[in-house]
Design an enzyme around this catalytic site. Structure first.
Site, PDB file in Angstrom:
ATOM      1  N   GLU A 163       0.782  -1.227   0.000  1.00 21.04           N
ATOM      2  CA  GLU A 163       0.000   0.000   0.000  1.00 21.04           C
ATOM      3  C   GLU A 163       0.822   1.290   0.000  1.00 21.04           C
ATOM      4  O   GLU A 163       0.795   2.071   0.962  1.00 21.04           O
ATOM      5  CB  GLU A 163      -0.957   0.013   1.189  1.00 21.04           C
ATOM      6  CG  GLU A 163      -2.004  -1.077   1.132  1.00 21.04           C
ATOM      7  CD  GLU A 163      -2.990  -1.022   2.279  1.00 21.04           C
ATOM      8  OE1 GLU A 163      -4.102  -1.548   2.114  1.00 21.04           O
ATOM      9  OE2 GLU A 163      -2.665  -0.457   3.337  1.00 21.04           O
ATOM     10  N   GLU A 355      -5.414  -8.533   1.235  1.00 22.38           N
ATOM     11  CA  GLU A 355      -6.083  -8.123   2.473  1.00 22.38           C
ATOM     12  C   GLU A 355      -7.564  -7.925   2.203  1.00 22.38           C
ATOM     13  O   GLU A 355      -7.949  -7.370   1.184  1.00 22.38           O
ATOM     14  CB  GLU A 355      -5.519  -6.803   3.026  1.00 22.38           C
ATOM     15  CG  GLU A 355      -4.116  -6.874   3.571  1.00 22.38           C
ATOM     16  CD  GLU A 355      -3.661  -5.532   4.157  1.00 22.38           C
ATOM     17  OE1 GLU A 355      -4.527  -4.709   4.546  1.00 22.38           O
ATOM     18  OE2 GLU A 355      -2.444  -5.309   4.201  1.00 22.38           O
TER      19      GLU A 355
END
Length: 454
Positions: A163, A355
């Site tokens: 991320e 995720e």
């Protein structure tokens, strides 16, 4: 069965969120250790100094994972635990922790998936300019080489960065995450370019030095849109919304994905960011776009979009009283189908959901168990969407629930509970939540259990 026979079911964590032991066995400080010392930065003044004490309890934690039936465990390596100064001398004791963890996972028939960077930049490197330093991508490549040399005789699955939009936006623009800076767009884009170069150089290092044939991926945050209806106009609008850069910040997909998967920055971003775009070369883009084996994507929530005037995307405000997680994120399970579909259509790389999960209000009931029906329902809805995507022809090879256990949720401390396993931070006790038992059945039936009412 709609899930492939070799579909991988796993759960994930990150080093600073679970390990603790920040002052033990030669570990150096990270920017998160620094940030946690800042008054008011973390909820209730908490820190990851102890976290879930996974550093000392990894053996029993792996047994719990085995009890759930996990087929894979995604964890990150702490850069300052391996290289306390970020470069130079290797900390053998710190590296030995991951060596033992990998062995324990394999003995439990759980495949290790290693993330090389999940936000814990060594503090020593921050003092040298951190990701703003043009040498930062080489520092990361050198660190990658150390980890690969130690683990790649047993580890095949590698994720470079987790991320970048999040650690750059929250850490360097908004100041809400470590290191707590508030920089201008020009510096943010420079950090971003250096991070993307770090990804590409890490891929090169893994390809060159891995002892087992590697499977390499990248896990950006997904800014997601889904159509208000399945009318063609709304679908086009949602797709356009997902892949258009409309503001001068980092919260978009294509600036962080097109360079990796297409070898170029998106034209609308170049035009919008203008003179703030850092100088770069064709060789830079060649490095950034090194071939990868899968597209890791973190999917949590999204925006409903419809076709407005002239077919332009128009975000639909959520209705009054819409479903929210404990973190106050909207519950939008439609993202699993549409997000996977749109990313597959654009990038044509096998998708791994690295995720997906939710924070819930969990506590130990009088019967000694932790009942979390909302998490079961949330996960079931999202996995049914993923199943639909697979049925429609999207190549999805794995799913990792976030997270394996409750942990230090960055600036929110221990307030938010995302885990399949409840952690009592007073004594480090562990309790499998109802969602863990439910997920065990999903894994055992390769998804068939999704079609049985909980």
């Amino acid at each position: 069965m709609s899930f492939p026979k070799k579909f991988v079911w796993g759960a994930a964590s990150a080093a600073y969120q679970v390990e603790g032991a920040v002052h033990e066995d030669g570990r150096g400080a990270s920017v998160w250790d620094m940030f946690c010392r800042k008054g008011g930065a973390i909820w209730n003044g908490q820190s990851g100094a102890v976290a879930c004490d996974h550093y000392h309890r990894h053996q029993s934690d792996v047994k719990l994972m085995q009890g759930i039936g996990l087929q894979a465990y995604r964890f990150s390596v702490s850069w300052p635990r391996v290289l306390p100064e970020g470069t130079g001398k290797v900390n053998a004791r710190g590296l030995a922790f991951y060596d033992k963890l990998v062995d324990e996972l394999l003995a439990a028939n759980i495949t290790p998936w290693v993330t090389l960077f999940h936000w814990d930049l060594p503090y020593a490197l921050y003092c040298r300019g951190g990701w703003l330093n043009p040498d930062s991508s080489d520092w990361f490549a050198d660190y990658t080489r150390v980890v690969v040399a130690k683990l790649s005789d047993r580890v095949q699955h590698w994720i470079t960065l987790n991320e970048p939009q999040v650690f750059i936006s929250l850490g360097y623009q908004e100041g809400r995450h470590a290191p707590g800076d508030k920089l201008a767009l020009k510096e943010l884009l420079r950090i971003g370019h250096n991070a993307l170069l770090a990804h590409g150089k890490a891929v090169q290092v893994i390809r060159k030095h891995a002892k087992l044939r590697p499977q390499i991926g990248y896990a950006p945050f997904a800014v997601l849109s889904y159509p208000a209806t399945e009318r063609a106009a709304d679908v086009r609008a949602a797709r356009q919304d997902m892949f258009t850069i409309i503001a001068k910040h980092c919260w978009n997909n294509t600036w962080w994905m097109d360079p990796v998967f297409k070898g170029r920055y998106p034209e609308d971003g170049l035009k919008l960011f203008g003179k703030d775009v850092p100088s770069y070369t064709d060789r830079d883009m060649e490095t950034i776009s090194q071939p990868v084996d899968f597209f890791g994507v973190n999917l949590y929530t999204g925006n409903q979009v419809r076709a407005g005037k002239g077919g332009k995307p128009e975000r639909v405000p959520p209705p009054v009283g819409h479903d929210l997680t404990a973190f106050r994120w909207p519950v939008t399970p439609e993202i699993m189908y549409w997000g996977a579909k749109f990313f597959w259509e654009r990038y044509r790389r096998p998708i791994v959901v690295t995720e997906n999960g939710m924070s819930n209000i969990d506590w130990v009931s009088l019967d000694g168990r932790v009942h979390d029906p909302q998490r079961v329902d949330y996960t079931r809805r999202h996995l049914l969407g993923l199943e639909r995507a697979i049925k429609s022809g999207v190549n999805v090879s794995a799913y990792f629930h976030w997270s394996i256990m409750d942990n230090f949720e960055w600036a929110d401390g221990y307030k938010e509970r995302f885990g399949l396993i409840y952690v009592d931070y007073r004594n480090q006790g562990r309790i499998l939540k109802d969602s863990a038992y439910w997920y065990k059945q999903v894994i055992a039936t390769n998804g068939k259990h999704l079609h049985e009412e909980p």
